[in-house]
Structures are given as structure tokens and as C-alpha cells.
Design an enzyme around this catalytic site. Structure first.
Site, PDB file in Angstrom:
ATOM      1  N   CYS A 161      28.088  28.402 -37.092  1.00  0.00           N
ATOM      2  CA  CYS A 161      28.767  27.668 -37.706  1.00  0.00           C
ATOM      3  C   CYS A 161      27.815  26.414 -38.184  1.00  0.00           C
ATOM      4  O   CYS A 161      27.190  25.976 -38.233  1.00  0.00           O
ATOM      5  CB  CYS A 161      29.862  27.681 -37.608  1.00  0.00           C
ATOM      6  SG  CYS A 161      31.257  28.304 -38.782  1.00  0.00           S
TER       7      CYS A 161
ATOM      8  N   CYS B 102      33.941  49.245  -8.520  1.00  0.00           N
ATOM      9  CA  CYS B 102      35.031  47.861  -8.078  1.00  0.00           C
ATOM     10  C   CYS B 102      36.333  48.200  -9.255  1.00  0.00           C
ATOM     11  O   CYS B 102      37.353  47.986  -8.520  1.00  0.00           O
ATOM     12  CB  CYS B 102      34.454  46.548  -8.002  1.00  0.00           C
ATOM     13  SG  CYS B 102      33.415  46.346  -7.122  1.00  0.00           S
ATOM     14  N   HIS B 103      35.843  47.966  -9.814  1.00  0.00           N
ATOM     15  CA  HIS B 103      36.550  47.787 -11.199  1.00  0.00           C
ATOM     16  C   HIS B 103      37.833  48.930 -11.495  1.00  0.00           C
ATOM     17  O   HIS B 103      38.428  48.713 -12.106  1.00  0.00           O
ATOM     18  CB  HIS B 103      36.325  46.532 -12.590  1.00  0.00           C
ATOM     19  CG  HIS B 103      35.633  44.613 -12.289  1.00  0.00           C
ATOM     20  ND1 HIS B 103      36.723  44.190 -11.565  1.00  0.00           N
ATOM     21  CD2 HIS B 103      34.363  45.282 -12.010  1.00  0.00           C
ATOM     22  CE1 HIS B 103      35.811  43.767 -11.121  1.00  0.00           C
ATOM     23  NE2 HIS B 103      34.670  43.772 -11.050  1.00  0.00           N
TER      24      HIS B 103
ATOM     25  N   CYS C  30      29.125  39.046 -11.635  1.00  0.00           N
ATOM     26  CA  CYS C  30      29.265  39.618 -10.224  1.00  0.00           C
ATOM     27  C   CYS C  30      28.189  40.726 -10.223  1.00  0.00           C
ATOM     28  O   CYS C  30      27.931  40.899  -9.491  1.00  0.00           O
ATOM     29  CB  CYS C  30      29.688  41.491 -11.735  1.00  0.00           C
ATOM     30  SG  CYS C  30      31.712  41.034 -11.452  1.00  0.00           S
TER      31      CYS C  30
END
Lengths: 108, 293
Positions: B145, B212-213, B254
Site C-alpha cells: 500500500c 519443542c512445540h 528460535c
């Protein structure tokens, strides 16, 4: 961030003698003076060192800030309001800048 | 699957504790998905922070990062005044109506009131762009934009101006469910690329996002409680950063931590990962701007 900007929350109305909660927040990096920049030189200390609140010209809250305080310091305190009036909040920066904000309250 | 059960139990325990401590006003509305009462709410708006995953989802429950944080951090987010991210939102509001660039236009000139025109936008990000032939995160949309319509200088990805604008636009979708359209254009190819990245071990520590997640969320990694790595709160005020930060900054963090060479913010790799991770959090309420540890 470029310029420090305060935010204040005071109730618009209260009853005489009522205990109100006042919340304040100001954007500030609170640079401690302990850190080193990419060039290995220490970054000079730049913190808000004093915060005060006055009600109708009378000091009701004052505190000194130390370098270990996090960025964007937040204060919340309670106060008994006797009458209608104006709050003046003042933050004093190490570089001499003073940031102020005013808020009105009407007490019935 | 004894392992999965342990993880789930510890998450549930955390939720119950956190809620009990918060003392959230007793709203009796029940969350159909999880059967839970007393959802966290901000300014009367309820947040769905935990839901049962749809079929085919790699996780049993989809849980927002909110549930993994301490009471104090949660309380910061649940009050718009104490949430420091609103310092950026206010800057975003100023920028919204400030004309810039050769065209002499502001965001407001075309889009009008931000509360109407930007409602729901964040929930669908990243969104397929037919002219660019790629999915576009909010940051890219804003700069598109600025360049093409306003004739202004694009903002840097992690600048305060950009963070203020993404926070302001994101805020208009707060409480709405994350819902990425994977059917548009070539989105599935990007989703697959993101999925591949998510499960690829990298860096000296040889860890993938999933290690990990997905495998260990709800457990401690040294002093830090691992979340599911959901993206519904970004841009997020992170106490460690002492400022608002973008999702790609978190991705980079991370990658640095597993000692890999991180991709650049806005790179194709991170956009693909954003598509995939957004999908993993489908149905969670947008929490922008969230507060995390």
C-alpha cells in the site's frame, strides 16, 4: 521509540471520599547504562528518574526510579479524592526532558 | 502414547490453576469446544484459548500461548491499559490518519475508519495475493500500500511504525478465530513448504520446531515453559524484548537458539512457516497484541 508518550487512566467521576485507582504508563527505553553497544562502548544511561503526581497543586505521589526498572514503566496507586480537581502527572528524564499529562476528575 | 497423555495433563493442570488465580468475572458462557467455563476476556470480549483439534491435526488440543504464561503476564494482557503494546497501537492510530508520500494520502483516505475496514483482516493472514503470486503477511500488505498507492517509503519490518500498524490492524480482529484460506491460489504448496520446515531439524542443536512445540509443549526447557508456538498473538509484547515484536522476529529467535543460521524477516521460508503455523492455530482467537514472557 523516538519520543516518550504518557498514558494515564483516572476515573471521570467519583464520590467524595471515595478511593480511586490511578494507572499510568509511559513509553521509555529505560537504558540502564550497563549495556554495551555494537561498537563495544557503553550506552549512556537514560532513564526516567522521577515520577510525581499532584492533585490541585498538592503532591500526592512521588517516586524515584532506578536503572534496573524495565522499559515502559507502569505505576498504579490508590487515592482518596476529597473534591473535584486536576491531576498533573510528571515524568522527569535523565536528559532533562519533562513529560506531563493532566486529567480532570469531578467529585459529587 | 503415554507420553502425549502426560503433556496434555500438565497443560490442563496449568489452565485450571491460571484461571483460578485470575479470578476472571464469573461469566457463565460455556466454551462448547472444551466444555470450559470462565473464558478469559478483554473488555468484555471472550478469548478462545484452547480448543479440540480438528481431524488430521498433529496436536490433540490447540492451546494458545496465553495458557502457558503466568498469572501476572496474563493479567497484563487482559487489561488494555496495562498492556504496554497499546503504546504502539496509539502510534499506529496516528500513522493511520497521517498523509505521507507523493500521492498525499493516508491509510484513512482509502480505507476510512480502521475499526470497520480492518475488522477480520488479521484473522485471515497470511493471505494469497494474486498479483504477487505468493501469500502475503500483513507487513508486506502494508508496504505494498505504501509503495503502490501512497508513493511513500516502505517501512522496515521491525520498525516501530510497522509494529504499530500491524498491532492496530491486528487489534481489530481480536477475539475472532484464526482462519487462513488454504484453498486460494497456490497456498497448499506454501503450506507444504512450511510443514517441511517445521519438521526439519536444523542448527548445532539439531532441533526442529516440532521437537519443542509439538513433542514437548507444556514441559520446561530449563526455566522456560514451552508453548505450542501458536501465532495468534503477534505482534506480541514480549517482556524479554521489552517491546513489541513481529512473528518473524520470534522465528528468528528460535532459530538463533538452536544455533542455526536464521532466515531473513519476510523471506519466503518464514512466510511459508507463517502460513503453516497460522494453520496449526486455526480456531484460536486472535489475541493481537498479546503479552508474553
Amino acid at each position: 521509540m523516538a519520543k516518550s508518550k504518557p498514558r494515564v487512566k483516572v476515573p471521570k467521576k467519583a464520590k467524595a471520599g471515595e478511593v480511586i485507582t490511578i494507572k499510568t504508563l509511559i513509553s521509555h527505553t529505560m537504558e540502564s547504562g550497563q549495556r554495551k553497544g555494537k561498537d563495544g562502548k557503553p550506552i549512556p544511561r537514560k532513564i526516567i528518574n522521577t515520577f510525581t503526581c499532584e492533585f490541585n497543586g498538592q503532591k500526592v505521589f512521588e517516586t524515584n526510579l532506578e536503572p534496573a526498572i524495565s522499559a515502559n514503566p507502569y505505576f498504579e496507586f490508590n487515592m482518596k479524592v476529597p473534591e473535584s480537581g486536576t491531576f498533573v502527572f510528571t515524568w522527569v528524564d535523565d536528559d532533562g526532558s519533562v513529560y506531563t499529562k493532566e486529567e480532570e476528575i469531578s467529585v459529587e | 502414547m503415554a507420553f502425549t497423555t502426560t503433556v496434555k495433563r500438565s497443560v490442563v493442570g496449568g489452565v485450571a490453576l491460571a484461571l483460578a488465580g485470575l479470578g476472571i468475572s464469573a461469566s457463565l458462557a460455556q466454551d462448547e469446544e472444551s466444555g470450559r467455563t470462565n473464558l478469559p476476556s478483554i473488555e468484555g470480549e471472550k478469548l478462545l484459548t484452547r480448543l479440540k483439534s480438528p481431524q488430521g491435526h498433529p496436536l490433540k488440543w490447540v492451546v494458545s500461548g496465553f495458557e502457558f504464561r503466568t498469572r501476572d503476564t496474563q493479567a497484563l494482557q487482559l487489561d488494555d491499559f496495562s498492556n504496554p503494546a497499546f503504546l504502539w497501537v496509539e502510534r499506529g492510530e496516528e500513522a493511520w490518519s497521517t498523509a505521507e508520500g507523493e500521492a498525499g494520502k493516508s491509510c484513512e483516505s482509502c480505507h476510512g475508519d480502521v475499526e470497520d475496514s480492518m475488522k477480520g483482516v488479521r484473522a485471515k493472514m497470511p493471505k494469497w495475493s494474486t498479483d504477487k503470486n505468493r501469500p502475503m503477511p500483513l507487513e508486506d500488505k502494508i508496504n505494498q500500500c505504501r509503495k503502490e498507492r501512497m508513493g511513500a517509503e516502505p517501512w522496515k519490518w521491525e520498525s516501530d511504525q510497522m509494529l504499530g500498524m500491524t498491532a492496530l490492524i491486528g487489534l481489530q480482529s481480536r477475539g475472532m478465530p484464526v482462519n487462513v484460506n488454504l484453498e486460494a491460489g497456490d497456498m497448499m504448496a506454501w503450506w507444504e513448504r512450511g510443514q517441511k520446515l517445521y519438521y526439519t531439524r536444523m542448527g548445532q542443536l539439531d532441533l526442529a520446531c516440532a521437537n519443542c512445540h509439538e513433542d514437548n509443549n507444556g514441559k520446561y526447557i530449563r526455566a522456560d515453559l514451552l508453548s505450542q508456538g501458536q501465532t495468534n498473538g503477534f505482534p506480541t509484547y514480549r517482556l524479554k524484548w521489552q517491546k513489541l515484536g513481529s512473528l518473524h522476529r520470534r522465528f528468528k529467535g528460535c532459530m538463533d537458539q538452536v544455533r542455526a543460521k536464521a532466515y531473513k524477516r519476510g523471506s519466503d521460508e518464514f512466510v511459508a512457516l507463517e502460513v503453516y503455523t497460522a494453520w496449526r492455530g486455526s480456531g484460536l482467537s486472535v489475541e493481537t497484541p498479546a503479552v508474553r514472557q
